[in-house]
Design an enzyme around this catalytic site. Structure first.
Site, mmCIF file in Angstrom:
data_model
loop_
_atom_site.group_PDB
_atom_site.id
_atom_site.type_symbol
_atom_site.label_atom_id
_atom_site.label_comp_id
_atom_site.label_asym_id
_atom_site.label_seq_id
_atom_site.Cartn_x
_atom_site.Cartn_y
_atom_site.Cartn_z
ATOM 1 C CG HIS A 149 -2.015 -1.018 1.144
ATOM 2 N ND1 HIS A 149 -2.498 -1.674 2.244
ATOM 3 C CD2 HIS A 149 -2.714 -1.502 0.081
ATOM 4 C CE1 HIS A 149 -3.457 -2.513 1.864
ATOM 5 N NE2 HIS A 149 -3.603 -2.421 0.563
ATOM 6 C CD GLU A 159 -5.324 -10.943 -12.374
ATOM 7 O OE1 GLU A 159 -5.284 -10.062 -11.507
ATOM 8 O OE2 GLU A 159 -6.380 -11.524 -12.703
ATOM 9 C CG ASP A 168 -3.176 -10.964 -8.084
ATOM 10 O OD1 ASP A 168 -2.845 -11.277 -6.924
ATOM 11 O OD2 ASP A 168 -4.214 -10.346 -8.339
ATOM 12 C CB CYS A 190 -3.288 -3.245 -16.247
ATOM 13 S SG CYS A 190 -3.952 -4.818 -15.678
#
Length: 565
Positions: A191, A418, A442, A489
């Site tokens: 984060h 992913e 991921d 992405c």
């Protein structure tokens, strides 16, 4: 004086005095039940109400901070607010209060119980322990009437040093005050990394020893290389300033579509968490949206949003992009984004369970209704609307998703890569749909069996890891063989240096946080496609992520010097 090394996660070079963030006091273990304590009369109703009110106050504060910050922060903090409002957590508190525990002890022990569950639920959820601790500390602070130790405000610009930062602290940082962030823990997709990048604050994570430096120590932080110079000399400061001036000048000069210096086109797109992010896209001139997350509509509510509500939310984004491409990711529920109305609360390993597209196995109508809402919004817009499904593993899943999208009236349907299985069989997966989009975050955690939020595994989660780049190459080659476009992405797309490698591997579009787009555009404009391919080969030949980053940085610098004459 010397330097420390971590992982650069948000570019920029800046020097300033370091200030350490105060360590929060440990909550400690809860006291034993009242029967073993001095006899006291516990007001069960009052203590329970106080504990629940504290949790609601924390949830409301997190939502307020998220709304104020917008962007990625809004999604992160909405998920945290959902934890604070979890009915199971409140029930645990109630059980303990009825057993004779005071509100603070009941809260602390309930969180300890959840902490144990997460720690044993696989690495993906185990990393959420830090978020849980932050919510606990905030709730206990509300109960006691004290302030939670937070970001310092000394009244002058400084470099913030911490063991790690909670999302609620990172989301509301003022870049004019906190000019750089360095943490001992955290990974490239933590984060802290994601939010620092969205704020444009240079940041280095997984930097051992930074929190032990004395306050007021002058440090030079390079968020691109991950190097932190301690007490740098005048010459080092001058070099860093020259590099930063050149970087900012390139950003200011960059306009137009993404392309290499010899004219090879690369679509530069933005990732959006919802309509509230639209205010930041005008200045960067994206070719469209490469990832529109839709979880913002579904989180923190007891049931799914209706078709009309979904249509309106999607239409707001579509309308802002006119005739440009907008790629909508269907609901990515499960794992760290559980939904009350569809996620099983007792799933033994959520990261490897029913998440992403697999949710349609449990609730097929949920996906069909979302596709219908997207199609309805697309009919009222000039945007080129594409849809893609998360967590696809096989060609059969890709084909089934495309069929459902077509049945809903959506002409272009792709899937995310992913899972390593999808990369290994990319040519067949690509043949079964219309495009591929690689989610490097991921993909890395599944390839290395390492949770993407685990700071102690940051070296494995580094998007520069050659094994991860091998999977990207396989996906790009497979899409190319099928004649289909392939994008990235994940956070890797926002690294101006790694973007060159991705293009060299055959990626045709890059989607990133809006603030990162100008730097990527400028980086591409300095290199030919042949240069990018040479950089990709150097990265694949490296022994590890750090070696790949250094090899590519050196080779790219040499190529730029030659090109400049």
């Amino acid at each position: 004086m010397g330097g420390l090394r971590g992982i650069g996660v948000s570019p920029g070079a800046v020097a300033g005095p370091l200030i350490r963030m105060a360590t929060r006091p440990a909550a400690g273990s809860a006291p034993p039940p009242a029967v073993e304590m001095p006899a006291v009369e516990v007001d069960v109703h009052g203590e329970n109400a106080a504990a629940r009110a504290a949790l609601e106050a924390v949830a409301a504060e997190l939502e307020t901070r998220g709304t104020r910050a917008g962007g990625d922060a809004a999604e992160v903090l909405a998920a945290q607010a959902m934890i604070a409002r979890d009915p199971g957590l409140a029930d645990l508190v109630t059980t303990r209060v009825k057993a004779g525990w005071l509100a603070p002890a009941a809260l602390a022990d309930a969180f300890a119980h959840y902490r144990g569950i997460l720690a044993g639920a696989g690495e993906y959820l185990a990393a959420r322990v830090a978020d849980l601790d932050d919510i606990r500390d905030r709730a206990l602070a509300v109960l006691s009437g004290r302030a939670v130790p937070g970001v310092p405000h000394p009244g002058h610009p400084y470099v913030l040093a911490a063991v790690d930062l909670a999302p609620a602290d990172t989301a509301t940082l003022d870049p004019a005050e906190v000019i750089a962030i360095v943490t001992e823990e955290g990974g490239p997709t933590s984060h802290t990394a994601i939010l620092a990048k969205s704020l444009g604050i240079p940041a280095v994570v997984a930097c051992a020893g930074i929190a032990s430096l004395a306050d007021a120590t002058v440090v030079l932080v390079d968020g691109g290389t991950g190097v932190v110079d301690v007490e740098p000399g005048a010459e080092a400061l001058a070099r860093a300033q020259a590099r930063e001036d050149a970087r900012r000048a390139a950003l200011a000069a960059g306009t137009g579509p993404g392309r290499t210096s010899d004219g090879h086109g690369v679509d530069l797109l933005v990732n959006l968490g919802g309509a509230e992010d639209l205010t930041v896209i005008g200045a960067v001139g994206p070719a469209g949206v490469g990832l529109l997350r839709t979880e913002f509509l579904f989180l923190d509510r007891p049931d799914e949003p209706g078709l009309a509500e979904q249509r309106e939310a999607y239409l707001r984004v579509f309308a802002a992009f006119g005739g440009r491409k907008v790629v909508v990711r269907t609901l990515d529920a499960g794992a760290d984004k559980p939904l009350r109305f569809v996620t099983a609360p007792d799933e033994p390993n959520p990261a490897l369970g029913v998440r992403g597209l697999r949710t349609a196995r449990r609730a097929p109508g949920l996906l069909d209704r979302q596709l219908a809402a997207i199609a309805a919004a697309a009919e009222g817009s000039e945007a080129k609307v594409w849809v893609m499904a998360p967590m696809v593993s096989t060609p059969a899943e890709a084909a089934a998703f495309r069929a459902r999208a077509r049945a809903a009236g959506l002409a272009v349907a792709g899937v995310m890569v992913e899972v390593p299985a999808a990369a290994l069989r990319a040519s067949a997966v690509a043949a079964a749909c219309d495009f591929l989009s690689i989610g490097t975050n991921d993909l890395a955690q599944y390839a290395f069996a390492a949770d993407r939020m685990a700071g102690g595994l940051a070296d494995l989660l580094d998007p520069w890891q050659p094994a991860l780049l091998d999977l990207v190459r396989l996906a790009a080659d497979g899409a190319g063989a099928a004649g289909k476009p392939v994008g990235v992405c994940g956070e890797a797309a926002s690294d101006p240096l790694l973007a060159l490698v991705l293009v060299g591997l055959g990626v045709t579009s890059l989607s990133m946080a809006p603030i990162a787009l100008p730097a990527v555009r400028a980086s591409l404009a300095r290199h030919t496609l042949a240069h990018c391919r040479r950089l990709a080969a150097a990265a694949l030949a490296a022994p590890d992520g750090q070696g790949a980053r250094y090899a590519v940085a050196a080779l790219a610098a040499d190529q730029e010097r030659v090109a400049a004459g």
